[in-house]
Scaffold this motif. Structure first.
Motif, PDB file in Angstrom:
ATOM      1  N   UNK A   1      -1.072  10.998   4.561  1.00  0.00           N
ATOM      2  CA  UNK A   1       0.090  10.730   3.706  1.00  0.00           C
ATOM      3  C   UNK A   1       0.252  11.849   2.691  1.00  0.00           C
ATOM      4  N   UNK A   2      -0.867  12.331   2.154  1.00  0.00           N
ATOM      5  CA  UNK A   2      -0.788  13.421   1.195  1.00  0.00           C
ATOM      6  C   UNK A   2      -0.243  14.684   1.841  1.00  0.00           C
ATOM      7  N   UNK A   3      -0.731  14.960   3.037  1.00  0.00           N
ATOM      8  CA  UNK A   3      -0.328  16.178   3.735  1.00  0.00           C
ATOM      9  C   UNK A   3       1.172  16.165   4.035  1.00  0.00           C
ATOM     10  N   UNK A   4       1.669  15.007   4.422  1.00  0.00           N
ATOM     11  CA  UNK A   4       3.081  14.927   4.797  1.00  0.00           C
ATOM     12  C   UNK A   4       3.926  14.364   3.659  1.00  0.00           C
ATOM     13  N   UNK A   5       3.418  14.527   2.432  1.00  0.00           N
ATOM     14  CA  UNK A   5       4.024  13.848   1.290  1.00  0.00           C
ATOM     15  C   UNK A   5       5.520  14.099   1.177  1.00  0.00           C
ATOM     16  N   UNK A   6       5.934  15.326   1.454  1.00  0.00           N
ATOM     17  CA  UNK A   6       7.344  15.651   1.219  1.00  0.00           C
ATOM     18  C   UNK A   6       8.281  14.992   2.225  1.00  0.00           C
ATOM     19  N   UNK A   7       7.715  14.375   3.252  1.00  0.00           N
ATOM     20  CA  UNK A   7       8.585  13.743   4.246  1.00  0.00           C
ATOM     21  C   UNK A   7       9.083  12.380   3.797  1.00  0.00           C
ATOM     22  N   UNK A   8       8.386  11.805   2.821  1.00  0.00           N
ATOM     23  CA  UNK A   8       8.689  10.414   2.524  1.00  0.00           C
ATOM     24  C   UNK A   8       9.878  10.287   1.579  1.00  0.00           C
ATOM     25  N   UNK A   9      10.810   9.464   1.984  1.00  0.00           N
ATOM     26  CA  UNK A   9      11.958   9.195   1.130  1.00  0.00           C
ATOM     27  C   UNK A   9      11.549   8.181   0.068  1.00  0.00           C
ATOM     28  N   UNK A  10      12.364   8.013  -0.972  1.00  0.00           N
ATOM     29  CA  UNK A  10      12.011   7.037  -2.019  1.00  0.00           C
ATOM     30  C   UNK A  10      11.711   5.664  -1.434  1.00  0.00           C
ATOM     31  N   UNK A  11      12.505   5.259  -0.443  1.00  0.00           N
ATOM     32  CA  UNK A  11      12.274   3.931   0.132  1.00  0.00           C
ATOM     33  C   UNK A  11      10.917   3.867   0.821  1.00  0.00           C
ATOM     34  N   UNK A  12      10.614   4.931   1.550  1.00  0.00           N
ATOM     35  CA  UNK A  12       9.335   4.953   2.256  1.00  0.00           C
ATOM     36  C   UNK A  12       8.190   4.927   1.255  1.00  0.00           C
ATOM     37  N   UNK A  13       8.337   5.680   0.172  1.00  0.00           N
ATOM     38  CA  UNK A  13       7.278   5.704  -0.843  1.00  0.00           C
ATOM     39  C   UNK A  13       7.099   4.333  -1.475  1.00  0.00           C
ATOM     40  N   UNK A  14       8.214   3.666  -1.700  1.00  0.00           N
ATOM     41  CA  UNK A  14       8.141   2.340  -2.297  1.00  0.00           C
ATOM     42  C   UNK A  14       7.390   1.392  -1.369  1.00  0.00           C
ATOM     43  N   UNK A  15       7.707   1.520  -0.074  1.00  0.00           N
ATOM     44  CA  UNK A  15       7.013   0.716   0.937  1.00  0.00           C
ATOM     45  C   UNK A  15       5.508   0.965   0.850  1.00  0.00           C
ATOM     46  N   UNK A  16       5.155   2.228   0.776  1.00  0.00           N
ATOM     47  CA  UNK A  16       3.737   2.585   0.689  1.00  0.00           C
ATOM     48  C   UNK A  16       3.115   1.967  -0.560  1.00  0.00           C
ATOM     49  N   UNK A  17       3.825   2.085  -1.671  1.00  0.00           N
ATOM     50  CA  UNK A  17       3.281   1.574  -2.929  1.00  0.00           C
ATOM     51  C   UNK A  17       3.027   0.077  -2.842  1.00  0.00           C
ATOM     52  N   UNK A  18       3.956  -0.656  -2.248  1.00  0.00           N
ATOM     53  CA  UNK A  18       3.767  -2.107  -2.207  1.00  0.00           C
ATOM     54  C   UNK A  18       2.679  -2.507  -1.235  1.00  0.00           C
ATOM     55  N   UNK A  19       2.637  -1.822  -0.107  1.00  0.00           N
ATOM     56  CA  UNK A  19       1.538  -2.113   0.822  1.00  0.00           C
ATOM     57  C   UNK A  19       0.207  -1.871   0.117  1.00  0.00           C
ATOM     58  N   UNK A  20       0.146  -0.761  -0.619  1.00  0.00           N
ATOM     59  CA  UNK A  20      -1.086  -0.442  -1.334  1.00  0.00           C
ATOM     60  C   UNK A  20      -1.428  -1.521  -2.349  1.00  0.00           C
ATOM     61  N   UNK A  21      -0.438  -1.988  -3.082  1.00  0.00           N
ATOM     62  CA  UNK A  21      -0.685  -3.002  -4.101  1.00  0.00           C
ATOM     63  C   UNK A  21      -1.225  -4.285  -3.478  1.00  0.00           C
ATOM     64  N   UNK A  22      -0.541  -4.715  -2.422  1.00  0.00           N
ATOM     65  CA  UNK A  22      -0.979  -5.958  -1.776  1.00  0.00           C
ATOM     66  C   UNK A  22      -2.424  -5.801  -1.287  1.00  0.00           C
TER      67      UNK A  22
END
Lengths: 504, 102, 161, 661
Positions: free
Chosen positions: D267-288
């Motif tokens: 995820x870090x390596x491909x960080x620039x590929x993620x759109x805000x929505x994708x990042x938000x998805x990642x953040x919530x998955x991480x939180x859960x």
């Protein structure tokens, strides 16, 4: 074309027909040798067959220089596409000879007829790959089918083999009946048997409606039976289980690839326009959406093959279903009617040849040393016979499509082709991906049995594996790994061979 | 209405379907093979009729001859296989040949 | 005249094919098939395909049918089992058959075939012979290999041991 | 530098080949081959790292090398290396932890009948992981990704004589594959649009706006599926606790430094590929993930299982860091976590080695017997709990600050921070629970206690080294400079805006830092104190509180009836009910004590049961359904050839109908 021109064409064509002529000579030589040799199990038969096949192989390679040409009054064609498949057929035939030599099932059976029929079948596949007339298509399919019936029945004293042969013969005869009826309708529609002319006629008209659909579906029944795609696959698990294992291995590779060669040529020449000369894609003629029809068949084939394979307990049967599934994968490339898709399919078939024959080789070895085809008897094999188990691991990984094996690269090309073709086939790619997860499950079951389970009390001794088999295993397993890392030569060859004669 | 191409085609279609029916329903392997012969004959009628009624030269007739010859070869092999199974099973009923399934 | 001949042969073909399909006796079936073959041969004659008609009679009636009967005799007489053939899955089979028939009829009647009637009648044997040696040389050769292979195969399976 | 990179990759590969073929015949069964190769790779990695520091620049690309692998027509694949600051960092982390695990294994695996095989697998694993870090394209990363999966399969199932181990390895493999399918699809989408796999070219295409919008979001989320599998994020985390069946050093390697880190790295390596929505998805998955895993960890009695859940939880933190735009924070936590979690696992291995059990019930009082293990373990525990000034404090604080900053700019997403903070307290609680139950108090199993002894030097040296690294106050300075978020201004508009949401937080983050720091210290202290009250001073009795709080059971029961309904959509209601009852019964027996503890425990029990029954149940249900379908289809194959013919004909009619309509 007047009379003398036709005769002249036939004579000129002979130069382009050398491999087939040698193969025919080899068949006759085998018949004669069988009569002359006193011993019924003479090793000479296999040596003659192998040597002959190698000679044929050289002459096929030589044909690459001849370029593309239609021969015998457009009955057949010599082009890189057919040559590629011919090499594949020869490679399968040669390996099956090797497989047969060691097979315990075939021990004590007469070898004369066996090799004669095997080589006749190979000739039939050669003709299938280069047939460009509905008549040669039909006759060469019949040639392959009838030889297959006999070979499937080769263990005639065993009930399973007899039954397999009977089912095969009835189903095969029925399929060619359907196909024949389809061909007759197509002939009536277009007024010709030559597939190039069929293509021209169909392209020149806008609507054909029902008759074309019906005739092509019947013809698909014939091709589908050869490649064992759903819904014409029913014969294959039963026949694969009952036939002698080397023959099963051969049937699952050779005739299947021949069916693909024919299917690809027929669809791209007769039912599509455009393409050729390196251009991207062809479009279907006649207002019928052939790609979607093929895509449905492809998806159904891989799904059914994989799902039913899940609950199999006999390894030959499991591999039969897995080979149905693989026909579905390979069809993914045909669906597109594009150069790239065909390239992917051709590439995949070669890889499939190696991994599938390899898996069957392990089955043959296990019939010998374990004496069973049941998966549960494979338990603990990794400790009793580590080399076959390890090789099986490689083959199964490749069949699953995991890197760094060739199977992964092959699947990769197929998926790449489908995805590049645009959104209308994304669904097919998704079905394919889901299928590969399902497939992993039953392949892993075999691996688990071999590596992670203990054999029963009575079976703990180490099992000896002859150096002959070890060498054969290496012949299959090593290229799978190497091609998984460096596949450029094979891909180049496949790419180079895509160009087939598009129009007369 | 005078007899034309369609009449022959209808005849062939009926023959074809009768053949299909026999192949599916007959238990006896030999009668199943007979059903397949019906299917082949139906296709042949098509070929010859098209050859006659459309502008197609004699290709259809040639095809029919090839069909007849290959059918003979196929029938010979199929019968050999049926008889072989008879020696194992003492029956040529297809529904008894079901040890391979699943 | 031609029309009447057609209907006669068509009736013969279908009726005897019906006997073949629906009879419970294998022998009746074989006889039905025999007459079907004759009927089809007649149809070929009407279609100006004299050589095909002859081949039909010679190979089908003389070869294949005898072969089939031979098979029946060989496999049934020995055990004295009565020569009946049971049927199975008749209802679904009938449904599928009717479905296929329906489709085929639609196809035939809806399609515009490229009809161009040839009224002349000329002997075809010589012409076919030439064609087999010229245009169709290669399929002809393939079939010869096929027959050789079938011969070897059938002999192998049929012989004892 | 490329030469070093090639060597780093080749060394473990060569070691693997030597070990697998002739390892048995080498002196000491060749353990020195693998270990030596790894240390050599470590030296080379450190060399690269020093270079990276010497020529320091943000986002500096130190070296690249690309070879045409295959080049024609539509498919052009290159193979190459990309070495930048991130790579340099990861190389050191991977080789360091891996070498220490090798060294440790010499003692731990001593006398195992497949000793050489074990080292071969370790080498293969290290090779795959290093390849994953080094390659410069998506295609290569996928291949090494699968290789990592394969070698983890071999290592987890290393003691395949145990059924549980064989099953665990299969589960890990298959669960991972589920994620991989998504990842493969994501890669193929990117490939189908850009026609290339190379990171740089794909990033450039994104920057130029060739790829964008929903499709890019979908591709990003699909890529992240791979990370969900490998980095054990909800809902594919189920494999990781089971994977503890492998040898303990393997757990340290897989669950601390390498395999699970692969997802975060990707995820870090491909960080620039993620759109805000994708990042938000990642953040919530991480939180859960962070929360669920932390609460489950409270009630486990198996020491390795607690650590497994804690790993899952910490991985969730990293994902939150990345998802809220805290690129540096997420990767920093990856680094610090690698060291202290490796230390925790190796420490627990040392304990298990001494007392031959994994149940904390049968431990206690080991401090006196195993001083080195105790002190190093304590340091790691303090670090993971976020106690100032240990490494875990800095990295966790960075993530919390990132989440808080994100919450402050987007108040709707404030819960992320709150939940994370809560989980941080829970983390401190359950980690100290381990320390108290294992090392303090009276020995609960006298026989095992008498038998216990400190581990040999090969095992304790890695502990000490890792402990030193876990202290590492100095780390933060390095990382902040080395792992700067990729210069996004140079990338296309939508990405710029995507990361703007994080960029502008940078200002906020500074003020957020103070709050986050303060609150995390408070929460950690509370957690530790609570743990001490219950497990060290034993002021509160578990059984008594379980009785007293009976009404709360009912209350909880009703409250979670919603959760039950939610889960029941996955599996049948009745089945779930009965299992939930069973889960509550269990809870009464060894339940938790104090008010908060009681609540959290009940909650985590429930989470655990949803997790085990619900998610596992769903997975099993799908598997069973597919199997059922297969057996039904199998029924078609009756053995009767005429039935086959009829079905084929029927299908022909169907195909015709399909074609017509």
């Amino acid at each position: 074309m007047d009379f003398s021109a036709v005769v002249q064409d036939n004579i000129n064509s002979l130069l382009y027909f050398v491999p087939e002529l040698i193969l025919t000579g080899l068949i006759l030589l085998l018949v004669v040798a069988d009569l002359l040799l006193k011993e019924k199990h003479s090793p000479w038969m296999s040596i003659i067959a192998l040597a002959g096949a190698v000679v044929v192989m050289f002459s096929v390679v030589g044909q690459y220089e001849l370029g593309t040409r239609s021969i015998f009054n457009n009955m057949l064609v010599v082009d890189p596409f057919s040559l590629y498949f011919k090499l594949l057929f020869l490679a399968s035939a040669i390996m099956v000879v090797f497989l047969s030599i060691g097979s315990i099932e075939l021990a004590g059976r007469p070898v004369g007829e066996y090799f004669t029929l095997l080589m006749t079948l190979t000739l039939g596949m050669f003709l299938m790959a280069s047939a460009t007339n509905m008549l040669t298509i039909f006759v060469s399919i019949e040639l392959v089918s009838i030889m297959s019936f006999v070979l499937a029945t080769y263990l005639k004293t065993r009930r399973r083999s007899s039954e397999a042969g009977l089912k095969y013969a009835i189903y095969g005869a029925f399929s060619s009946g359907l196909m024949l009826y389809g061909i007759s309708l197509l002939y009536g529609l277009t007024g010709t048997l030559n597939i190039y002319e069929i293509g021209e006629v169909l392209a020149g008209r806008d609507s054909h409606g029902l008759a074309l659909v019906v005739s092509v579906i019947f013809i698909i029944a014939g091709f589908g039976y050869k490649i064992a795609s759903v819904p014409f696959h029913f014969w294959s698990p039963d026949v694969y289980e009952g036939a002698p294992t080397p023959i099963t291995a051969f049937l699952s590779v050779g005739p299947k690839a021949a069916g693909f060669a024919m299917l690809i040529r027929f669809f791209n020449v007769a039912l599509a326009t455009g393409g050729g000369g390196g251009s991207e894609s062809w479009s279907a003629t006649a207002g019928v959406d052939w790609p979607q029809l093929l895509a449905v068949i492809s998806a159904a084939t891989m799904t059914l093959g994989n799902l039913v394979a899940l609950s199999q307990t006999n390894i030959k049967r499991l591999l039969a279903y897995s080979s149905i599934a693989h026909a579905g994968y390979a069809l993914m490339g045909v669906v597109l009617l594009s150069e790239q898709g065909i390239h992917a399919t051709m590439f995949y078939l070669v890889i499939y040849y190696m991994m599938n024959l390899g898996a069957f080789l392990v089955v043959i070895i296990c019939q010998d040393i374990v004496g069973s085809e049941r998966i549960e008897d494979y338990r603990g094999l990794a400790f009793r016979a580590p080399i076959p188990a390890l090789a099986m691991g490689v083959f199964l990984f490749s069949l699953t499509g995991l890197p760094p094996t060739a199977g992964f690269i092959g699947k990769f090309y197929l998926f790449a082709g489908v995805i590049k073709a645009g959104t209308s086939f994304y669904w097919l790619a998704i079905v394919g991906l889901l299928n590969s997860v399902v497939a992993l499950y039953y392949y892993a079951r075999i691996l688990k049995a071999m590596f992670f389970e203990k054999a029963g009390e009575e079976a703990t001794s180490t099992l000896p594996v002859s150096p002959y088999y070890v060498t054969l295993l290496a012949v299959f397993a090593v290229p799978i790994i190497i091609l998984g890392l460096y596949w450029a030569p094979l891909a180049d060859l496949a790419h180079h061979s895509v160009g087939f004669l598009r129009a007369l | 209405m005078s007899v034309g191409l369609n009449h022959y085609l209808f005849l062939a279609a009926v023959l074809f379907v009768l053949g299909l029916y026999a192949v599916i329903t007959k238990k006896n392997a030999v009668t199943v093979l007979m059903g397949i012969e019906l299917i082949l004959n139906a296709a042949n009628i098509n070929f010859v009729a098209f050859s006659r009624y459309t502008d197609t030269d004699m290709d259809g007739q040639v095809f029919a001859i090839f069909v007849i010859v290959t059918a003979a070869a196929a029938a010979a092999v199929a019968l050999a296989i049926v008889l072989n199974l008879y020696e194992r099973l003492k029956s040529i009923n297809l529904d008894e040949a079901d040890s391979l399934s699943g | 005249m031609q029309d009447i001949m057609f209907y006669m042969f068509a009736a013969l073909t279908i009726a005897s094919a019906g006997v073949m399909v629906f009879s419970r006796s294998v022998i009746y079936s074989a006889v039905g098939l025999l007459f079907t073959f004759f009927g089809v041969a007649g149809i070929y004659v009407l279609l100006a395909a004299d050589f095909v008609a002859v081949a039909q009679v010679m190979i089908y009636v003389g070869g294949i049918l005898v072969l089939l009967l031979f098979g029946v005799m060989l496999s049934q007489r020995v055990t004295g089992v009565n020569m009946r053939t049971e049927t199975l899955q008749t209802v679904p089979a009938a449904i599928v058959a009717v479905g296929v028939l329906f489709i085929l009829f639609r196809v035939i009647s809806k399609t515009e075939w490229l009809v161009k009637a040839k009224t002349t009648f000329e002997p075809t044997t010589a012409k076919l012979g030439t064609l087999l040696m010229t245009d169709y040389l290669i399929p002809f050769e393939i079939v010869s290999v096929l027959l050789l292979g079938a011969l070897i195969g059938a002999a192998f399976i049929a012989r004892k041991g | 530098m490329i030469t070093s990179a090639i060597l780093i990759l080749l060394l473990p590969l060569v070691a693997f080949i030597i070990q697998i073929f002739v390892g048995k015949r080498l002196p000491r069964k060749g353990d020195w081959v693998s270990t030596g190769a790894m240390f050599a790779a470590l030296a080379l990695s450190v060399g690269i790292f020093i270079d990276a520091v010497a020529q320091y620049e943000p986002n500096n690309v130190l070296a690249t090398a690309t070879w045409d692998w295959i080049n024609f027509g539509p498919v052009h694949v290159t193979f190459g290396f990309l070495i930048d600051n991130l790579t340099a960092f990861m190389l050191v982390v991977v080789t360091l932890v891996s070498s220490l695990v090798h060294l440790y294994s010499i003692g731990y695996m001593h006398g195992d009948p497949r000793y050489n095989r074990y080292f071969a697998y370790l080498s293969l694993f290290s090779f795959s992981m290093l390849g994953l870090v080094l390659v410069d394209n998506l295609f290569g990363i996928y291949i090494f990704w699968e290789l990592v999966g394969l070698s983890s399969y071999l290592l987890i199932g290393f003691w395949f004589e145990k059924d549980s181990a064989a099953n665990a390895s299969k589960k890990a493999f298959i669960t991972n594959r589920v994620g991989d399918v998504g990842m493969f699809a994501g890669i193929m989408i990117l490939f189908s649009i850009t026609g290339t796999f190379s990171f740089n070219e794909v990033f450039a295409a994104v920057a130029d706006g060739h790829v964008g919008g929903t499709l890019l979001t979908v591709a990003g989320i699909l890529l992240f599926f791979g990370a969900i599998g490998k980095s054990a994020q909800f809902p594919l985390h189920v494999w990781l606790p089971d994977a503890m069946e492998g040898p303990t050093p393997v757990s340290a390697l897989i669950h601390a430094a390498t395999m699970v880190a692969a997802g975060v790295y990707m995820v870090g390596r491909t960080f620039v590929l993620y759109t805000p929505d994708a990042l938000l998805f990642i953040a919530y998955i991480g939180t859960i993930t962070a929360f669920i895993a932390a609460t489950i960890a409270i009630v486990q009695m198996d020491i390795k299982r607690v650590l497994a859940y804690s790993t899952i939880s910490q991985l969730g933190y990293m994902m939150v860091g990345l998802g809220t735009g805290g690129y540096t924070a997420g990767l920093f936590h990856l680094t610090t976590h690698a060291f202290f979690k490796a230390l925790l696992f190796l420490g627990s291995g040392s304990v298990i080695h001494a007392v031959h059990t994994q149940e904390m019930d049968e431990m206690g009082g080991l401090r006196k017997k195993m001083p080195i293990t105790f002190w190093t373990f304590l340091i790691a525990t303090l670090s993971i709990s976020g106690v100032f000034p240990l490494s875990g404090f800095w990295s966790k604080d960075a993530i919390l600050a990132s989440a808080l900053g994100f919450g402050m700019t987007h108040p709707a997403h404030m819960p992320i921070f709150v939940v994370l903070l809560l989980s941080a307290g829970v983390t401190a609680f359950y980690m100290f629970r381990i320390v108290f139950l294992t090392f303090t108090g009276e020995p609960r199993d006298k026989k095992k206690y008498d038998h216990a002894h400190e581990s040999p030097l090969t095992m304790t040296i890695p502990l000490v080294v890792l402990a030193v690294l876990s202290v590492g106050t100095i780390w933060w300075g390095w990382v902040e400079h080395m792992l700067v978020k990729p210069e996004l201004a140079s990338y296309g508009s939508h990405v710029a805006s995507a990361v703007e949401h994080a960029a502008e937080e940078h200002g906020v983050a500074h003020s957020a830092h103070t709050i986050a720091m303060f609150s995390s210290v408070v929460v950690a202290t509370l957690g530790i104190l609570l743990s001490a009250v219950v497990y060290f001073w034993r002021k509160i009795s578990a059984d008594a509180w379980a009785e007293k709080l009976k009404p709360i059971h009912t209350f909880l029961w009703n409250k979670y009836y919603f959760d039950e309904l939610y889960a029941a959509t996955i599996i049948r209601v009745t089945l779930f009910k009965s299992r939930l009852f069973a889960a509550f019964d269990l809870k009464i027996i060894d339940g938790i004590v104090n008010g908060t503890g009681r609540l959290t425990a009940a909650f985590s029990r429930l989470q655990g049961s949803i997790d085990l029954r619900g998610v596992d149940g769903a997975v099993n249900f799908v598997a069973r359904f597919v199997g059922y379908l297969g057996s039904q289809l199998r029924g078609l194959q009756t053995g009767n050839i005429q039935a086959y013919i009829m079905m084929a004909l029927f299908a022909v009619v169907l195909l015709f109908v399909f074609q017509q309509f």
